[in-house]
Write an enzyme that holds these catalytic residues in place. Structure first.
Site, PDB file in Angstrom:
ATOM      1  N   CYS A  85       0.828  -1.217   0.000  1.00  0.00           N
ATOM      2  CA  CYS A  85       0.000   0.000   0.000  1.00  0.00           C
ATOM      3  C   CYS A  85       0.860   1.265   0.000  1.00  0.00           C
ATOM      4  CB  CYS A  85      -0.999  -0.061   1.144  1.00  0.00           C
ATOM      5  SG  CYS A  85      -2.463   0.912   0.814  1.00  0.00           S
ATOM      6  N   HIS A 181      -3.160  -4.934   1.612  1.00  0.00           N
ATOM      7  CA  HIS A 181      -2.504  -5.188   2.908  1.00  0.00           C
ATOM      8  C   HIS A 181      -2.433  -6.672   3.256  1.00  0.00           C
ATOM      9  CE1 HIS A 181      -2.225  -1.053   4.553  1.00  0.00           C
ATOM     10  NE2 HIS A 181      -3.250  -0.823   3.746  1.00  0.00           N
ATOM     11  N   GLU A 183      -0.559  -8.053   5.226  1.00  0.00           N
ATOM     12  CA  GLU A 183      -0.211  -8.222   6.651  1.00  0.00           C
ATOM     13  C   GLU A 183      -1.442  -8.159   7.558  1.00  0.00           C
ATOM     14  OE1 GLU A 183       0.068  -5.616   4.874  1.00  0.00           O
ATOM     15  OE2 GLU A 183      -0.152  -3.777   6.051  1.00  0.00           O
TER      16      GLU A 183
END
Ligand code: GLN
Length: 201
Positions: A85, A181, A183
């Site tokens: 991002c 994202h 993560e």
């Protein structure tokens, strides 16, 4: 030991650290994760992750704390890097904004991509969708939070995933970029790909 830095000025820093820890444990890969906020912390890294967050803030702080030029040089010399991002915005050679057009934010200018910030607009500022990502696999739950899009690429850049024709993941030599994202899920495939195919190859 594989030492991975996570650029720690702002954004989803700990989520990446956590993913790396789980990855190390689950696959018994000797990965050590360190937070990078100072230039000397860049020493001895085998790879670095630039998290999502606010790309202008990351850029201003990286400049202020003297990390920007050194990091750019290391990436030029081949240090494996993954951006997510805002991290992808920070890697890009060209940046604009969907609403205000031209922006004057400094980036690492490392990757041959052009990105448009906040591409997916107000109504769809944040959403989740399953994506098929080349080299990584099918049905990866991608979380978009005011994400950019990759609108142009050149040089050795290759597209890894598209959403409705829009590029959302790409790679170029030692650089790997996602506009969403990874993560924020508990799917380790993206981080595993980075470690196995970029860092430990
Ligand atoms: N819109 C943010 C930026 O332009 C990126 C959002 C994110 O990283 N989740 O920096």
């Amino acid at each position: 030991m594989i030492k991975i830095g996570v650029l720690g000025f702002q954004g989803r820093v700990y989520e990446h650290i956590y993913m790396l820890k789980i990855l190390a444990k689950k696959y018994k890969i000797p990965v050590e994760a360190v937070i990078v906020k100072k230039k000397d912390r860049l020493e001895g890294l085998n790879g670095i992750i630039i998290p999502g967050g606010e790309s202008t803030t990351i850029s201003v702080l990286a400049r202020k704390f003297g990390v920007l030029d050194e990091l750019k040089k290391l990436i030029e010399d081949g240090l494996p890097v993954m951006g997510t991002c805002a991290g992808t915005i920070f890697l890009a050679k060209k940046v604009s904004d969907r609403v205000v057009g031209e922006v004057k934010q400094e980036t690492l200018s490392s990757m041959n991509i052009e990105v448009v910030r906040n591409y997916f607009g107000r109504q769809r500022e944040s959403f989740e969708i399953d994506l098929d990502i080349q080299n990584i696999g099918r049905k990866f739950r991608a979380i978009f939070i005011r994400s950019p899009a990759i609108t142009r690429y050149w040089g050795r850049t290759r597209v890894l995933a598209k959403l409705n024709g829009v590029i959302v993941a790409a790679e170029e030599d030692n650089k790997l970029a996602f506009v969403f994202h990874p993560e924020l899920t508990n799917d380790l495939r993206v981080h595993k790909y980075f470690i196995e195919s970029f860092v430990a190859r």
